[in-house]
Design a protein around this motif. Structure first.
Motif, PDB file in Angstrom:
ATOM      1  N   ALA A  16       0.836  -1.205   0.000  1.00  0.00           N
ATOM      2  CA  ALA A  16       0.000   0.000   0.000  1.00  0.00           C
ATOM      3  C   ALA A  16       0.868   1.251   0.000  1.00  0.00           C
ATOM      4  CB  ALA A  16      -0.952  -0.009   1.200  1.00  0.00           C
ATOM      5  N   GLY A  60     -13.844   5.509   4.353  1.00  0.00           N
ATOM      6  CA  GLY A  60     -13.313   4.730   5.470  1.00  0.00           C
ATOM      7  C   GLY A  60     -12.380   5.534   6.347  1.00  0.00           C
ATOM      8  N   LEU A 133      -9.164  -7.465  -2.596  1.00  0.00           N
ATOM      9  CA  LEU A 133      -8.990  -6.213  -1.856  1.00  0.00           C
ATOM     10  C   LEU A 133     -10.333  -5.579  -1.519  1.00  0.00           C
ATOM     11  CD1 LEU A 133      -5.915  -4.720  -3.735  1.00  0.00           C
ATOM     12  CD2 LEU A 133      -5.976  -5.691  -1.424  1.00  0.00           C
ATOM     13  N   ASP A 134     -11.308  -5.702  -2.415  1.00  0.00           N
ATOM     14  CA  ASP A 134     -12.646  -5.197  -2.120  1.00  0.00           C
ATOM     15  C   ASP A 134     -13.244  -5.953  -0.937  1.00  0.00           C
ATOM     16  OD1 ASP A 134     -15.002  -3.522  -2.832  1.00  0.00           O
ATOM     17  OD2 ASP A 134     -15.906  -5.490  -3.217  1.00  0.00           O
ATOM     18  N   LEU A 136     -11.564  -7.467   1.446  1.00  0.00           N
ATOM     19  CA  LEU A 136     -10.810  -7.055   2.637  1.00  0.00           C
ATOM     20  C   LEU A 136     -11.250  -5.686   3.134  1.00  0.00           C
ATOM     21  CD1 LEU A 136      -7.199  -8.251   1.746  1.00  0.00           C
ATOM     22  CD2 LEU A 136      -8.665  -9.145   3.571  1.00  0.00           C
ATOM     23  N   ALA A 137     -11.525  -4.778   2.215  1.00  0.00           N
ATOM     24  CA  ALA A 137     -11.957  -3.428   2.596  1.00  0.00           C
ATOM     25  C   ALA A 137     -13.308  -3.446   3.298  1.00  0.00           C
ATOM     26  CB  ALA A 137     -12.012  -2.535   1.359  1.00  0.00           C
ATOM     27  N   ARG A 138     -14.124  -4.446   3.005  1.00  0.00           N
ATOM     28  CA  ARG A 138     -15.466  -4.551   3.615  1.00  0.00           C
ATOM     29  C   ARG A 138     -15.506  -5.518   4.799  1.00  0.00           C
ATOM     30  NH1 ARG A 138     -18.867  -2.319  -0.280  1.00  0.00           N
ATOM     31  NH2 ARG A 138     -17.892  -2.190  -2.315  1.00  0.00           N
ATOM     32  N   TRP A 139     -14.380  -6.161   5.092  1.00  0.00           N
ATOM     33  CA  TRP A 139     -14.321  -7.188   6.141  1.00  0.00           C
ATOM     34  C   TRP A 139     -14.618  -6.579   7.499  1.00  0.00           C
ATOM     35  CZ3 TRP A 139      -9.500  -8.746   9.089  1.00  0.00           C
ATOM     36  CH2 TRP A 139      -9.725  -9.911   9.851  1.00  0.00           C
ATOM     37  N   GLN A 140     -15.498  -7.245   8.241  1.00  0.00           N
ATOM     38  CA  GLN A 140     -15.830  -6.827   9.603  1.00  0.00           C
ATOM     39  C   GLN A 140     -15.837  -8.049  10.503  1.00  0.00           C
ATOM     40  OE1 GLN A 140     -19.240  -4.313   9.946  1.00  0.00           O
ATOM     41  NE2 GLN A 140     -18.606  -3.013   8.273  1.00  0.00           N
TER      42      GLN A 140
END
Length: 141
Positions: A16, A60, A133-134, A136-140
């Motif tokens: 990143a 985010g 990656l999408d 992972l970005a939404r992982w909760q």
């Protein structure tokens, strides 16, 4: 040949950082904006009239960080900020002509960056990485 590093979080952080550094330099040269500003401009273009709170959720980020980001965008003339019609403490954001022009100026660099990532990862790898990656970005957890 040694085994790949298995510290996924560390690798994600390094990747990143590298990607953001390259993209920031290119966006600054092409459009005079950072990738953080680019993301905000895309969000405002896609949802005209969104509030700073909604922008923070979309990106985010925490609200204080978005307040500073919006301040820089307004000062640069890329976004306009007006009082919300119903919420007395909120502001709505709109993309200005200069903001739209900055997005247009950044487009060739975005396309170049994506083409380089497709070359590096292969088309299937690019699509799989984007999907991962999408998620992972939404992982909760």
């Amino acid at each position: 040949m040694s085994e790949p590093d298995q510290r996924l979080f560390f690798l994600l952080q390094r990747a990143a950082h590298q990607l953001r550094t390259v993209a920031d330099r290119r966006c600054a040269a092409a459009a005079g904006i950072t990738t953080a500003q680019l993301g905000a401009l895309f969000a405002v273009r896609e949802r005209p009239g969104l509030t700073q709170r909604e922008l923070a959720a979309t990106l985010g980020l925490r609200e204080p960080g978005v307040t500073a980001l919006v301040g820089r965008l307004v000062a640069a003339g890329l976004v306009s900020k007006a009082p919300h019609p119903r919420e007395h403490r909120a502001f709505v954001l709109e993309l200005t002509e200069d903001g739209a022009a900055a997005l247009g100026a950044a487009r060739p660099e975005i396309e170049r960056f994506n083409a380089e990532m497709r070359e590096l990862l292969g088309e299937d790898g690019f699509l799989r990485t984007a999907a991962a990656l999408d998620r992972l970005a939404r992982w909760q957890p």
